[in-house]
Each structure stands twice: as C-alpha cells, then as structure tokens.
Design an enzyme around this catalytic site. Structure first.
Site, PDB file in Angstrom:
ATOM      1  N   ARG A  61     -27.301 -22.845  89.036  1.00 17.92           N
ATOM      2  CA  ARG A  61     -27.879 -21.655  88.398  1.00 17.92           C
ATOM      3  C   ARG A  61     -27.218 -20.366  88.852  1.00 17.92           C
ATOM      4  O   ARG A  61     -27.389 -19.327  88.230  1.00 17.92           O
ATOM      5  CB  ARG A  61     -29.373 -21.570  88.708  1.00 17.92           C
ATOM      6  CG  ARG A  61     -30.197 -22.668  88.048  1.00 17.92           C
ATOM      7  CD  ARG A  61     -31.643 -22.567  88.447  1.00 17.92           C
ATOM      8  NE  ARG A  61     -31.823 -22.875  89.864  1.00 17.92           N
ATOM      9  CZ  ARG A  61     -33.012 -22.893  90.471  1.00 17.92           C
ATOM     10  NH1 ARG A  61     -34.109 -22.590  89.797  1.00 17.92           N
ATOM     11  NH2 ARG A  61     -33.093 -23.196  91.750  1.00 17.92           N
TER      12      ARG A  61
ATOM     13  N   GLU B  45     -28.828 -23.847  83.664  1.00 18.57           N
ATOM     14  CA  GLU B  45     -29.989 -24.661  83.995  1.00 18.57           C
ATOM     15  C   GLU B  45     -29.800 -26.056  83.402  1.00 18.57           C
ATOM     16  O   GLU B  45     -29.002 -26.258  82.478  1.00 18.57           O
ATOM     17  CB  GLU B  45     -31.266 -24.032  83.429  1.00 18.57           C
ATOM     18  CG  GLU B  45     -31.531 -22.606  83.883  1.00 18.57           C
ATOM     19  CD  GLU B  45     -32.288 -22.555  85.190  1.00 18.57           C
ATOM     20  OE1 GLU B  45     -32.666 -23.635  85.696  1.00 18.57           O
ATOM     21  OE2 GLU B  45     -32.507 -21.444  85.695  1.00 18.57           O
ATOM     22  N   PHE B  46     -30.571 -27.020  83.916  1.00 16.17           N
ATOM     23  CA  PHE B  46     -30.442 -28.393  83.421  1.00 16.17           C
ATOM     24  C   PHE B  46     -30.879 -28.525  81.963  1.00 16.17           C
ATOM     25  O   PHE B  46     -30.435 -29.437  81.258  1.00 16.17           O
ATOM     26  CB  PHE B  46     -31.246 -29.354  84.288  1.00 16.17           C
ATOM     27  CG  PHE B  46     -30.754 -29.449  85.711  1.00 16.17           C
ATOM     28  CD1 PHE B  46     -29.437 -29.162  86.028  1.00 16.17           C
ATOM     29  CD2 PHE B  46     -31.611 -29.840  86.737  1.00 16.17           C
ATOM     30  CE1 PHE B  46     -28.968 -29.241  87.331  1.00 16.17           C
ATOM     31  CE2 PHE B  46     -31.153 -29.932  88.043  1.00 16.17           C
ATOM     32  CZ  PHE B  46     -29.834 -29.629  88.340  1.00 16.17           C
TER      33      PHE B  46
ATOM     34  N   LYS C  47     -30.175 -41.607  96.733  1.00 13.89           N
ATOM     35  CA  LYS C  47     -31.522 -42.090  96.973  1.00 13.89           C
ATOM     36  C   LYS C  47     -32.470 -40.889  97.116  1.00 13.89           C
ATOM     37  O   LYS C  47     -31.999 -39.791  97.436  1.00 13.89           O
ATOM     38  CB  LYS C  47     -31.559 -42.969  98.230  1.00 13.89           C
ATOM     39  CG  LYS C  47     -31.529 -42.191  99.542  1.00 13.89           C
ATOM     40  CD  LYS C  47     -31.839 -43.094 100.703  1.00 13.89           C
ATOM     41  CE  LYS C  47     -32.012 -42.301 101.982  1.00 13.89           C
ATOM     42  NZ  LYS C  47     -33.243 -41.544 102.088  1.00 13.89           N
TER      43      LYS C  47
ATOM     44  N   ASP D  84     -26.001 -45.127  98.881  1.00 19.43           N
ATOM     45  CA  ASP D  84     -26.709 -45.258 100.153  1.00 19.43           C
ATOM     46  C   ASP D  84     -25.641 -45.019 101.211  1.00 19.43           C
ATOM     47  O   ASP D  84     -24.820 -45.888 101.482  1.00 19.43           O
ATOM     48  CB  ASP D  84     -27.325 -46.647 100.307  1.00 19.43           C
ATOM     49  CG  ASP D  84     -28.143 -46.778 101.593  1.00 19.43           C
ATOM     50  OD1 ASP D  84     -27.928 -45.958 102.509  1.00 19.43           O
ATOM     51  OD2 ASP D  84     -28.979 -47.685 101.680  1.00 19.43           O
ATOM     52  N   HIS D  85     -25.645 -43.814 101.798  1.00 20.68           N
ATOM     53  CA  HIS D  85     -24.512 -43.450 102.654  1.00 20.68           C
ATOM     54  C   HIS D  85     -24.379 -44.357 103.864  1.00 20.68           C
ATOM     55  O   HIS D  85     -23.309 -44.459 104.455  1.00 20.68           O
ATOM     56  CB  HIS D  85     -24.636 -41.986 103.101  1.00 20.68           C
ATOM     57  CG  HIS D  85     -25.755 -41.721 104.054  1.00 20.68           C
ATOM     58  ND1 HIS D  85     -27.037 -41.458 103.642  1.00 20.68           N
ATOM     59  CD2 HIS D  85     -25.780 -41.675 105.403  1.00 20.68           C
ATOM     60  CE1 HIS D  85     -27.798 -41.260 104.694  1.00 20.68           C
ATOM     61  NE2 HIS D  85     -27.072 -41.392 105.777  1.00 20.68           N
TER      62      HIS D  85
ATOM     63  N   LYS E  53     -20.723 -46.458 106.156  1.00 17.36           N
ATOM     64  CA  LYS E  53     -20.365 -46.341 107.563  1.00 17.36           C
ATOM     65  C   LYS E  53     -19.490 -47.518 107.988  1.00 17.36           C
ATOM     66  O   LYS E  53     -19.712 -48.662 107.601  1.00 17.36           O
ATOM     67  CB  LYS E  53     -21.624 -46.258 108.429  1.00 17.36           C
ATOM     68  CG  LYS E  53     -22.381 -44.946 108.255  1.00 17.36           C
ATOM     69  CD  LYS E  53     -23.544 -44.847 109.208  1.00 17.36           C
ATOM     70  CE  LYS E  53     -24.273 -43.520 109.048  1.00 17.36           C
ATOM     71  NZ  LYS E  53     -23.473 -42.384 109.507  1.00 17.36           N
TER      72      LYS E  53
ATOM     73  N   GLU F  96     -34.728 -41.399 114.978  1.00 20.05           N
ATOM     74  CA  GLU F  96     -34.266 -40.018 115.008  1.00 20.05           C
ATOM     75  C   GLU F  96     -35.040 -39.278 116.079  1.00 20.05           C
ATOM     76  O   GLU F  96     -36.225 -39.547 116.303  1.00 20.05           O
ATOM     77  CB  GLU F  96     -34.468 -39.348 113.649  1.00 20.05           C
ATOM     78  CG  GLU F  96     -33.661 -39.962 112.528  1.00 20.05           C
ATOM     79  CD  GLU F  96     -33.886 -39.241 111.211  1.00 20.05           C
ATOM     80  OE1 GLU F  96     -33.091 -38.352 110.878  1.00 20.05           O
ATOM     81  OE2 GLU F  96     -34.868 -39.563 110.521  1.00 20.05           O
TER      82      GLU F  96
ATOM     83  N   HIS G 244     -32.106 -48.138 103.576  1.00 19.54           N
ATOM     84  CA  HIS G 244     -31.178 -48.370 104.682  1.00 19.54           C
ATOM     85  C   HIS G 244     -31.447 -49.689 105.400  1.00 19.54           C
ATOM     86  O   HIS G 244     -30.553 -50.520 105.576  1.00 19.54           O
ATOM     87  CB  HIS G 244     -31.268 -47.237 105.706  1.00 19.54           C
ATOM     88  CG  HIS G 244     -30.917 -45.886 105.168  1.00 19.54           C
ATOM     89  ND1 HIS G 244     -30.036 -45.698 104.126  1.00 19.54           N
ATOM     90  CD2 HIS G 244     -31.310 -44.644 105.533  1.00 19.54           C
ATOM     91  CE1 HIS G 244     -29.912 -44.416 103.875  1.00 19.54           C
ATOM     92  NE2 HIS G 244     -30.669 -43.748 104.710  1.00 19.54           N
TER      93      HIS G 244
ATOM     94  N   LYS H 283     -39.331 -40.665 113.391  1.00 18.13           N
ATOM     95  CA  LYS H 283     -38.839 -39.357 113.817  1.00 18.13           C
ATOM     96  C   LYS H 283     -39.471 -38.983 115.150  1.00 18.13           C
ATOM     97  O   LYS H 283     -40.523 -39.506 115.515  1.00 18.13           O
ATOM     98  CB  LYS H 283     -39.152 -38.302 112.760  1.00 18.13           C
ATOM     99  CG  LYS H 283     -38.391 -38.509 111.454  1.00 18.13           C
ATOM    100  CD  LYS H 283     -38.619 -37.380 110.477  1.00 18.13           C
ATOM    101  CE  LYS H 283     -37.772 -37.555 109.231  1.00 18.13           C
ATOM    102  NZ  LYS H 283     -36.318 -37.473 109.503  1.00 18.13           N
TER     103      LYS H 283
END
Length: 502
Positions: A56, A98-99, A163, A192-193, A197, A231, A255, A353
């Site tokens: 935008r 905009e979308f 995701k 999915d990062h 890896k 985390e 994951h 977390k």
C-alpha cells in the site's frame, strides 16, 4: 567473495521474477529480501532475475530499492558486494495498491510484461504471499482474474504460501480448494522454513547414508523419541497473530510433525518430491493418538518473573493479550506410530516460549543395555544411549554412550561424542529461505508439504485442540526460564520416562 563451489554444487535459477506481497512485514525485511541478495551474491540468480514488491505504500521503484538495500545491509548472510547489488537493483520494481484494487493488479500485470520484454524474465513468475491467510483467497482471485496466474506454454507461474495452512482440518481444506482452484497442485509451494534448514535435510543423510544407524532405527532398539522446539522469548510483538493460535497450532502441527515424519519414515526410492512425500504421508497416516488425551498431553502459559537475571512479563501481561486468554504458550503431546518399525516406541513432541534456552532437537533414545557383565554397577549407572540431532542453534549431532571412568574400578558413566557443522565443514550453511526460494524458482518441491500432508497433520492435532477447548480452566502456569508446566513432566513420568534436558 562468492564461493565458486556454489555454482558447482547448486543449480542456477533460470530467467524469472519473484513478486512479494507483504514487503513491509518482518518476514520480508529480515528473511526474504536478504535471502534474494545472498542467492545473487552466490551466483545462483541469473542477470535477468527481477524482484517486484506489492504494498500500500506510496513508493516509487527507487523507494522500494532503498528499502531492499537497507534490509540487505542489516540482515544479509554473505558479505555485501556493490557490484552484485548494482546488478540486482536493475530488476527491482514496485507496484502500489490494495489487494482489492483491480487497477493495482493491472499495473502489476503491466510491470510483469515489461520485465519480460526488458529484463528477459520470459514469462516465469513466482508470487510469494507473505500476508495473513485471510487474504489468500482475495489475492489468488485477483491473480486469476487479471490473467497473472495462467502460464503460457513453455513458461511457469507459481505461488508460495507461508504457514499457517489453516487453523484446523476444515479450514485447511477450504484454503487448499481456494489456492488450487487458481494454481495447479505442482505450482503451489507451501513454505515451512524448518524444512530448508541444513540439519533437517541431514536427517536423511544420517539415517540412510550410514549403516551404523539404520539397522537399529526401530522399536526393537529405540525406547522412545523426543522432539523439542524451545524458545527463550515471549511472543516477540506477535500478540495479534499468536493469541488464539497458540503453541500447538503454531509449531506442532507443522514443524514438529514434519520432523517426526522425517525421523520415522521408511527409505524413499529417490529424493524426488513424490517419493519423499509418499513416505512422509505414510508415517502421518499411521500416527495413532492416545486413548486418554488428558493424561498424554500438557499445556501451559508462562507467568511473569525472573529469566536470565531480568524481570519479564507473563503472557497475560504482554501488550495485546486479553487478561482471560486461554491460549497456550507451551504444548506437549504423545503419539504412537502404528507401523512394524515403530510400534511400541512412542514419540513425545513439545514446544514452548520462555523456556530454559532456545533449541530445536530430535532425541532418539535407545533402550537400556542388559546389565549382565557389570552386575556390581547399579542400574542407575547405566544411562540410555541416544542420538540427538540439533536443528538449531548449533546445527549438528551428538551421540551419548557409556564409557569407563579412568581408575582401577569398572565404573561406567555416560559421555557424549559431538559433531558440529561449524567445526567439520568450511562451507557455511545457507539460510533456510535461500534454499527454499531457490527451489521455488527451480521448480524443485521436495521440501514443500503438499495439501495431503497438511491435512494429515491437522487430523493428528485437531483432537488435542478440541479436548483443550473443552476444559474450563486456564492453561497451567509455568515459570519463565523453566522447561514448562509440571503436567509435562507427569506426561512422561506416567510412562516411566523423563524429558531430556537440552
């Protein structure tokens, strides 16, 4: 300096562009744009490559290029090279809109056609939707409506989705129907990062390239498997996304269940996408849930207190979190895999977390050796052998085994033998998004889950989510810097086991 081995060991993408929706978000600034530069710096993008931003903001091409440059200088992995940047910047374009703006998508179409003519992108374009899932349908519809999703013969159009892939089985199916009504299944790349890896991919090498492990990689020798993603931070400014989603949907569904599938799958006949997916889907389809979800799952919410010598807020005290939120910040579950290889060896998955440290690992814990020769040693002196695959932050693997303590007595103690990528290889590991973006441009999808895998994962998690939603009490509080609520320890204690301390 570019490593010439990159060209030798990797395929170079062909003429193409990457169109980024959501270029002002953290993912684009911290990961995607630096990854594009790093690929160019490694010589893996062609001179005809182009990067298009859609947002935008009232930007011109030069304004967007300046934003990309700032992002690259702050977050790129490889050394900054002005010559590489000068070449890359020639293909940077920006489209404002905009979308739901038809005129903006017509401008995007005109921009892509101009790149085909002037940059030589040859009709090959990938659309990266780094946007909230609720906007997927609108953007996909617009791409189709304006003729951007349809590829001419000899060219390709692809879409990349971040995701979460829905929030339950029903929404995942609805999302899949929307996306695949516009793009054919082999043109849809679900990111999915974690699957990009290096160490995740090394699971396959560790298992199938070494005779040492595969013969004992089964329930005859393995007692159980623990998969942990911990985390040490709170929501990190993601309260708007995180609340109502929670730890299980955010991490376990994608994951951790992907790591489970790679750990438990049978050897594929090749590394091509179809063969890998077939074996992963067999594992996910064979997952058996416990009869009693209450005793084989745990959830918690971190409270306020001291962590690392600093006072931190509890989850309910973080900005943007409702005071009565029942969203879990810790989740643990037990599942079994009903196959000949794994029957009798449970898999325990946990994530949270504000835990003791940041770590992701897979621990394959073996059964105790019979204490026959060492009768004078008590059972407590004999630990359990383990192979621990570290995904982050210190990629590598550890083998734990028993060894004699120096001295005159036959005393046995657990020791560890450690392998770290940083110590064993001079080559640096590419960032996950480098690998994944390059695979998108190459059209190589082995690391990307298809909708069947996504749906099977939701079938596993949905019963746990429905059970937790039926509870009236809040998730159990746990102290910051700990390893979760007491119910997580009880989950394993009922089976006579304990969590491994990473």
């Amino acid at each position: 300096m570019r490593d010439p081995r990159d060209r030798r060991l990797s395929r170079i993408a062909g003429p193409s562009s990457l169109v980024l929706f959501g270029v002002t978000g953290d993912l684009a600034r911290k990961k995607l744009m630096p990854a594009v530069y790093d690929l160019a710096n490694r010589g893996l993008l062609p001179p005809s490559f182009a990067l298009v931003g859609f947002a935008r903001r009232q930007w011109e091409n030069e304004d967007f290029a300046a934003e990309v440059l700032e992002s690259v200088k702050q977050h790129c992995r490889t050394p900054f090279d002005q010559r590489v940047w000068d070449q890359l910047s020639l293909g940077i374009r920006f489209v404002q809109g905009e979308f739901d703006d038809d005129e903006a998508f017509e401008r995007l179409k005109a921009t892509i056609e101009e790149l085909d003519r002037e940059r030589g992108t040859r009709g090959n374009h990938a659309f990266y939707l780094s946007i909230p899932p609720k906007a997927f349908e609108l953007v996909c519809t617009q791409l189709s409506k304006h003729g951007l999703a349809q590829a001419e013969p000899g060219t390709w159009r692809r879409v990349v989705i971040e995701k979460p892939f829905g929030h339950d089985l029903e929404s995942a199916r609805a999302l899949n129907d929307i996306v695949e009504s516009v793009f054919p299944p082999d043109s849809v790349f679900r990111i999915d990062h974690y699957l990009g890896k290096e160490t995740v991919q090394n699971i396959l090498a560790l298992r199938f390239a070494n005779q040492l492990f595969e013969p004992i990689w089964n329930a005859n020798y393995v007692d159980h498997v623990q998969i942990t993603m911990a985390e040490d931070i709170g929501t990190g400014g993601r309260a708007g996304y995180y609340d109502g989603v929670g730890a299980a949907r955010d991490v376990i569904q994608n994951h951790l269940l992907q790591l489970l599938a790679l750990t438990a799958m049978e050897e594929p006949i090749s590394f091509n996408a179809e063969d890998l997916r077939a074996e992963k889907e067999k594992v996910l389809a064979a997952v058996k849930l416990p009869d009693d979800l209450s005793t084989h799952s745990a959830r918690g919410q971190f409270s306020g207190g001291l962590q690392g010598g600093e006072e931190v807020l509890g989850y309910l005290e973080e900005e943007g979190i409702p005071a009565d939120s029942t969203t879990e910040t810790f989740a643990a579950i037990r599942v079994d895999i009903n196959t000949r290889r794994w029957a009798g060896a449970p898999f325990y998955l946990r994530t949270g977390k504000r835990l003791g440290r940041r770590v992701t690992e897979i621990a394959v814990v073996f059964k105790k050796a019979p204490n026959l020769l060492f009768r004078e040693n008590g059972d407590e002196d004999f630990g359990q052998n383990a192979v621990v695959i570290r995904v982050q932050p210190d990629e590598g693997a550890t083998i734990r085994f028993g060894s004699k303590v120096p001295g005159t007595q036959m005393e046995v103690r657990d020791v560890s033998m450690d392998f770290g990528y940083g110590h064993s290889f001079t080559e640096s590991s590419p960032e996950a998004y480098e690998r994944l973006i390059l695979d998108v441009l190459l059209g190589e999808p082995p690391l990307f889950p298809r909708h069947q895998e996504v749906e099977l994962s939701w079938k596993i998690l949905d019963p746990f989510e429905e059970y937790w939603a039926s509870l009236e009490e809040q998730p159990e509080p746990y102290a910051p810097g700990s390893w979760g609520p007491s119910s997580a320890d009880e989950l394993l204690a009922r089976d006579g086991r304990t969590w491994r301390r990473p």
